[in-house]
Design a protein around this motif. Structure first.
Motif, PDB file in Angstrom:
ATOM      1  N   LYS A 132      52.642 121.107  92.132  1.00  0.00           N
ATOM      2  CA  LYS A 132      51.420 121.780  92.543  1.00  0.00           C
ATOM      3  C   LYS A 132      50.837 121.079  93.769  1.00  0.00           C
ATOM      4  CE  LYS A 132      50.297 123.050  87.767  1.00  0.00           C
ATOM      5  NZ  LYS A 132      49.353 122.864  86.648  1.00  0.00           N
ATOM      6  N   LYS A 133      50.042 121.799  94.508  1.00  0.00           N
ATOM      7  CA  LYS A 133      49.408 121.235  95.690  1.00  0.00           C
ATOM      8  C   LYS A 133      48.558 120.025  95.311  1.00  0.00           C
ATOM      9  CE  LYS A 133      46.585 122.408  99.703  1.00  0.00           C
ATOM     10  NZ  LYS A 133      45.787 123.465 100.389  1.00  0.00           N
ATOM     11  N   GLY A 134      48.774 118.930  96.005  1.00  0.00           N
ATOM     12  CA  GLY A 134      48.012 117.713  95.745  1.00  0.00           C
ATOM     13  C   GLY A 134      48.558 116.854  94.625  1.00  0.00           C
ATOM     14  N   GLN A 135      49.608 117.333  93.925  1.00  0.00           N
ATOM     15  CA  GLN A 135      50.180 116.561  92.816  1.00  0.00           C
ATOM     16  C   GLN A 135      51.024 115.413  93.351  1.00  0.00           C
ATOM     17  OE1 GLN A 135      52.662 118.873  90.198  1.00  0.00           O
ATOM     18  NE2 GLN A 135      53.266 117.119  88.950  1.00  0.00           N
ATOM     19  N   ASP A 136      50.887 114.257  92.725  1.00  0.00           N
ATOM     20  CA  ASP A 136      51.735 113.123  93.087  1.00  0.00           C
ATOM     21  C   ASP A 136      53.197 113.501  92.849  1.00  0.00           C
ATOM     22  OD1 ASP A 136      53.278 110.607  92.775  1.00  0.00           O
ATOM     23  OD2 ASP A 136      51.319 109.647  92.943  1.00  0.00           O
ATOM     24  N   PRO A 137      54.086 113.320  93.844  1.00  0.00           N
ATOM     25  CA  PRO A 137      55.492 113.719  93.674  1.00  0.00           C
ATOM     26  C   PRO A 137      56.233 112.931  92.609  1.00  0.00           C
ATOM     27  CG  PRO A 137      55.198 112.497  95.713  1.00  0.00           C
ATOM     28  CD  PRO A 137      53.826 112.784  95.190  1.00  0.00           C
ATOM     29  N   TYR A 138      55.662 111.808  92.177  1.00  0.00           N
ATOM     30  CA  TYR A 138      56.310 110.986  91.152  1.00  0.00           C
ATOM     31  C   TYR A 138      55.667 111.156  89.787  1.00  0.00           C
ATOM     32  CZ  TYR A 138      57.996 108.927  95.463  1.00  0.00           C
ATOM     33  OH  TYR A 138      58.552 108.761  96.708  1.00  0.00           O
ATOM     34  N   SER A 139      54.837 112.196  89.653  1.00  0.00           N
ATOM     35  CA  SER A 139      54.161 112.486  88.391  1.00  0.00           C
ATOM     36  C   SER A 139      54.940 113.556  87.634  1.00  0.00           C
ATOM     37  CB  SER A 139      52.733 112.968  88.680  1.00  0.00           C
ATOM     38  OG  SER A 139      52.063 113.323  87.504  1.00  0.00           O
ATOM     39  N   ILE A 140      55.103 113.377  86.315  1.00  0.00           N
ATOM     40  CA  ILE A 140      55.893 114.326  85.536  1.00  0.00           C
ATOM     41  C   ILE A 140      55.401 114.409  84.092  1.00  0.00           C
ATOM     42  CG2 ILE A 140      57.628 112.540  85.029  1.00  0.00           C
ATOM     43  CD1 ILE A 140      59.736 114.788  84.913  1.00  0.00           C
ATOM     44  N   TYR A 141      55.383 115.634  83.564  1.00  0.00           N
ATOM     45  CA  TYR A 141      55.157 115.835  82.138  1.00  0.00           C
ATOM     46  C   TYR A 141      56.513 115.819  81.451  1.00  0.00           C
ATOM     47  CZ  TYR A 141      54.877 118.414  77.788  1.00  0.00           C
ATOM     48  OH  TYR A 141      55.022 118.794  76.473  1.00  0.00           O
ATOM     49  N   ILE A 142      56.626 115.073  80.377  1.00  0.00           N
ATOM     50  CA  ILE A 142      57.898 114.931  79.669  1.00  0.00           C
ATOM     51  C   ILE A 142      57.830 115.639  78.323  1.00  0.00           C
ATOM     52  CG2 ILE A 142      59.492 113.292  78.594  1.00  0.00           C
ATOM     53  CD1 ILE A 142      58.625 111.268  80.754  1.00  0.00           C
TER      54      ILE A 142
END
Length: 216
Positions: free
Chosen positions: A155-165
């Motif tokens: 999503k726009k503005g989301q950290d590229p290293y952030s993830i829901y597992i």
């Protein structure tokens, strides 16, 4: 906002098709190629040492010691396991084996996959396994999560290293129990390969879940 990049260690670019073979590591059907944790460690070393290594040199890379901290030299694999793993890597078409001065010489097989079809994995993950900080299964899990993070829409503005597992989904794909996946993720958190980014509430049942940050 500034995006903080993962810890600065050498980065290995592993083809997505190779990481997908982690899903087959507990199946091992005849003719079905797979990639397990032991294979990932040695494959990572050979990608890092792209000119190739003899078995003795490979064994040295698999050995961790720290005299200042009282840690004696210890190889993370037995000689038999190293030989078995090298054979598995060769049979699954990940490495090329040649003979120099009557000694086997091992190199990662060249691939001509475009960068956009590769996942970046920090060499730190393999080093943590060599040190005994994480298990080979936890290395498999981390590498597969890195692949999922790369493939997930952002999503726009989301950290590229952030993830829901999705732990249940991972358990089904990797042939493990959800309990085991949960314990493995906790150790990845303990070893700081991952951190909890934030907690969020599900729209469906108000269940709280974690969103994670990949640190390497």
């Amino acid at each position: 906002d500034t995006v903080v990049k993962p810890l600065d260690y050498p980065v290995l670019k592993i083809p997505d098709r190779d990481l997908l073979k982690i899903k087959n590591s507990r199946i091992k059907k005849k003719g079905k190629k797979y990639m397990n944790g032991n294979m990932l460690i040695i494959y990572s070393i050979l990608l890092r040492h792209n000119k190739g290594l003899f078995k003795e040199e490979l064994t040295e890379e698999l050995t961790y010691k720290n005299p200042e901290k009282g840690i004696e030299a210890k190889c993370c694999m037995s000689d038999k396991t190293i030989r078995t793993t090298l054979k598995e890597l060769e049979e699954n078409d990940f490495i090329v084996v040649s003979t120099i001065d009557r000694k086997k010489f091992y190199k990662a097989k060249p691939n001509y996959v475009k960068d956009e079809m590769k996942t970046e994995i920090s060499y730190l993950a393999a080093l943590q396994c060599i040190k005994g900080c994480i298990s080979t299964q936890e290395l498999e899990l981390y590498c597969y999560i890195k692949y999922l993070n790369k493939m997930a829409p952002k999503k726009k503005g989301q950290d590229p290293y952030s993830i829901y597992i999705n732990q249940e989904g991972l358990a089904n794909v990797l042939g493990l129990t959800q309990q085991r996946i949960s314990k493995m993720i906790q150790n990845l958190l303990n070893e700081k390969l991952m951190s909890i980014d934030y907690r969020s509430k599900s729209n469906n049942n108000n269940f709280m879940y974690n969103v994670y940050l990949l640190n390497c």
